[in-house]
Design a protein around this motif. Structure first.
Motif, short mmCIF file in Angstrom:
data_model
loop_
_atom_site.label_atom_id
_atom_site.label_comp_id
_atom_site.label_asym_id
_atom_site.label_seq_id
_atom_site.Cartn_x
_atom_site.Cartn_y
_atom_site.Cartn_z
N ALA A 1 0.86 -1.28 0.06
CA ALA A 1 -0.02 0.00 -0.03
C ALA A 1 1.01 1.40 0.05
O ALA A 1 0.54 2.28 -0.61
CB ALA A 1 -0.90 0.05 1.05
N ALA A 2 1.97 1.27 0.72
CA ALA A 2 2.80 2.49 0.95
C ALA A 2 3.41 2.73 -0.41
O ALA A 2 3.75 3.85 -1.06
CB ALA A 2 3.91 2.25 1.92
N TRP B 1 -4.86 3.80 1.95
CA TRP B 1 -4.91 2.49 2.57
C TRP B 1 -6.13 2.12 3.29
O TRP B 1 -6.96 2.89 3.95
CB TRP B 1 -3.72 2.35 3.87
N VAL B 2 -6.76 0.82 3.19
CA VAL B 2 -7.95 0.56 3.65
C VAL B 2 -7.82 -0.45 4.84
O VAL B 2 -6.98 -1.53 4.80
CB VAL B 2 -8.93 -0.14 2.56
N THR B 3 -8.52 -0.37 6.11
CA THR B 3 -8.80 -1.44 6.88
C THR B 3 -10.18 -1.46 7.50
O THR B 3 -10.99 -0.49 7.10
CB THR B 3 -7.87 -1.07 8.36
N ALA B 4 -10.64 -2.52 7.63
CA ALA B 4 -11.88 -2.97 8.17
C ALA B 4 -12.05 -3.24 9.50
O ALA B 4 -13.10 -3.44 10.23
CB ALA B 4 -12.45 -4.25 7.63
N GLY B 5 -10.64 -3.14 10.22
CA GLY B 5 -10.90 -3.21 11.83
C GLY B 5 -9.75 -4.43 12.14
O GLY B 5 -8.86 -4.90 11.41
N ARG C 1 8.28 6.65 1.71
CA ARG C 1 7.28 7.55 1.49
C ARG C 1 6.82 8.22 2.75
O ARG C 1 6.84 7.75 3.68
CB ARG C 1 5.77 6.66 1.08
N ASP C 2 6.43 9.54 2.31
CA ASP C 2 5.94 10.61 3.47
C ASP C 2 4.50 9.82 3.98
O ASP C 2 3.65 9.66 2.98
CB ASP C 2 5.80 11.67 2.91
N PRO C 3 4.67 9.64 5.15
CA PRO C 3 3.15 8.80 5.78
C PRO C 3 2.09 9.92 5.43
O PRO C 3 0.91 9.41 5.33
CB PRO C 3 3.57 8.66 7.31
N ALA C 4 2.23 11.36 5.39
CA ALA C 4 1.18 12.01 5.31
C ALA C 4 0.48 12.20 4.01
O ALA C 4 -0.35 12.65 3.80
CB ALA C 4 1.71 13.48 5.67
N THR C 5 1.21 11.37 2.80
CA THR C 5 0.71 11.52 1.54
C THR C 5 -0.29 10.48 1.18
O THR C 5 -0.75 10.03 0.22
CB THR C 5 1.98 11.45 0.58
N LEU C 6 -0.43 9.53 2.36
CA LEU C 6 -1.38 8.28 2.10
C LEU C 6 -2.65 8.42 2.95
O LEU C 6 -2.64 8.68 4.21
CB LEU C 6 -0.57 6.91 2.92
#
Length: 319
Positions: free
Chosen positions: A181-182, A188-192, A225-230
């Motif tokens: 994903a990065a 990025w997707v999470t369902a929990g 990758r800059d985390p703020a861009t995801l």
């Protein structure tokens, strides 16, 4: 924060059309449907295909972003999916996000391909699937040779309106999927919390989501990758429960998950029975009291999809 809703493809189009149009009128930023042949507890219930449903939804809406939740290698091939994604985005005039996932070895797998695959084998196939799809959607002609997919000189013409391609939303909870994903995703997707088959009250899932977000930041740093861009999208309803019980619970969940770093919160359109049972009036009240009020008092969050680019015919070999 952006707000989204999943509309199950379970109604004939005259009824479903009203749902998609209402989702836009209510002010949701994005609306999704499942790209599955069948859905867990609803195997014997009406269930329509995701791609034609999204194409029809794109034709009757004008603002809301649409997306697959999620397309998988279970019964998709990157070449045919690339053509469908390009076509969906064109009908939607750029308002499309391609949600992608590895698949969980469920009903669709057994119907289309009964081959037993371990989680590692599914992860291997998914990484190659995403890589191949990325190449197809960013180049005018693509050849690919991998362990799971091989094709030669495939044209995807005229290409995507959005440059360099349609945004990807990659579902992942493990370290390898998060690194993928990065590298490749816009969202990025999470369902929990993974490994569960029932919903916990949303407040009890906060520690799990916080740990996932920490691991996602580490995956971004590991890939440069800059985390703020995801973007970070939380799909509620199956594992994260209680969000749509009331306007107050929705507002509280938005605040709590927003503080953790979630940028997009997605609920399911309430159904009359299990799963995702709820009251549609709550959804409408949330739109009136949370979505609309929030946009009157603050600048609107940028859309999930960037504005379309120019004509891909003006580009060279690689778009």
């Amino acid at each position: 924060m952006r707000h989204g809703v999943v509309i199950l493809p379970e109604r004939r189009w005259p009824q479903a059309r009203e749902q998609w149009m209402l989702a836009e009128r209510l002010g949701f930023d994005h609306a999704w449907t499942y790209d599955q042949l069948m859905w867990r507890w609803l195997r014997d219930e009406p269930w329509f295909a995701g791609v034609p449903t999204l194409a029809a939804a794109a034709a009757v809406t004008s603002r809301i972003t649409l997306g697959t939740m999620v397309a998988t290698p279970t019964y998709r091939h990157p070449v045919t999916l690339a053509k469908e994604v390009m076509s969906l985005e064109d009908i939607a005039r750029g308002r499309f996000v391609c949600g992608l996932g590895a698949g969980a070895g469920g009903l669709d797998d057994r119907v289309v391909d009964p081959t037993e695959r371990t989680p590692r084998q599914r992860a291997d196939r998914f990484a190659e699937f995403v890589e191949a799809l990325d190449r197809l959607l960013t180049r005018r002609n693509t050849s690919f040779a991998g362990e799971h997919y091989a094709f030669e000189d495939v044209p995807v013409n005229p290409g995507c309106l959005t440059r360099p391609r349609v945004p990807f939303a990659v579902a992942a909870t493990g370290p390898r999927g998060m690194r993928l994903a990065a590298r490749r995703a816009d969202t990025w997707v999470t369902a929990g919390p993974p490994g569960r088959f029932d919903a916990l009250p949303y407040e009890k899932t906060l520690p799990d989501i916080a740990r996932q977000l920490d691991r996602l930041d580490a995956a971004c740093e590991a890939t440069g990758r800059d985390p703020a861009t995801l973007n970070r999208l939380l799909l509620t309803g199956a594992l994260v429960g209680g969000v749509l019980d009331s306007v107050e619970s929705y507002r509280d969940a938005v605040g709590r998950f927003g503080e953790l770093g979630i940028t997009d919160l997605v609920v399911h359109w309430p159904r009359a029975s299990f799963p995702y049972q709820g009251d549609p009036r709550v959804l409408e009240a949330v739109a009136e009291e949370v979505l609309h009020l929030g946009r009157q008092t603050a600048a609107r969050t940028p859309p999930l999809t960037p504005p379309p680019g120019g004509d891909p015919h003006d580009e060279g070999e690689e778009r």
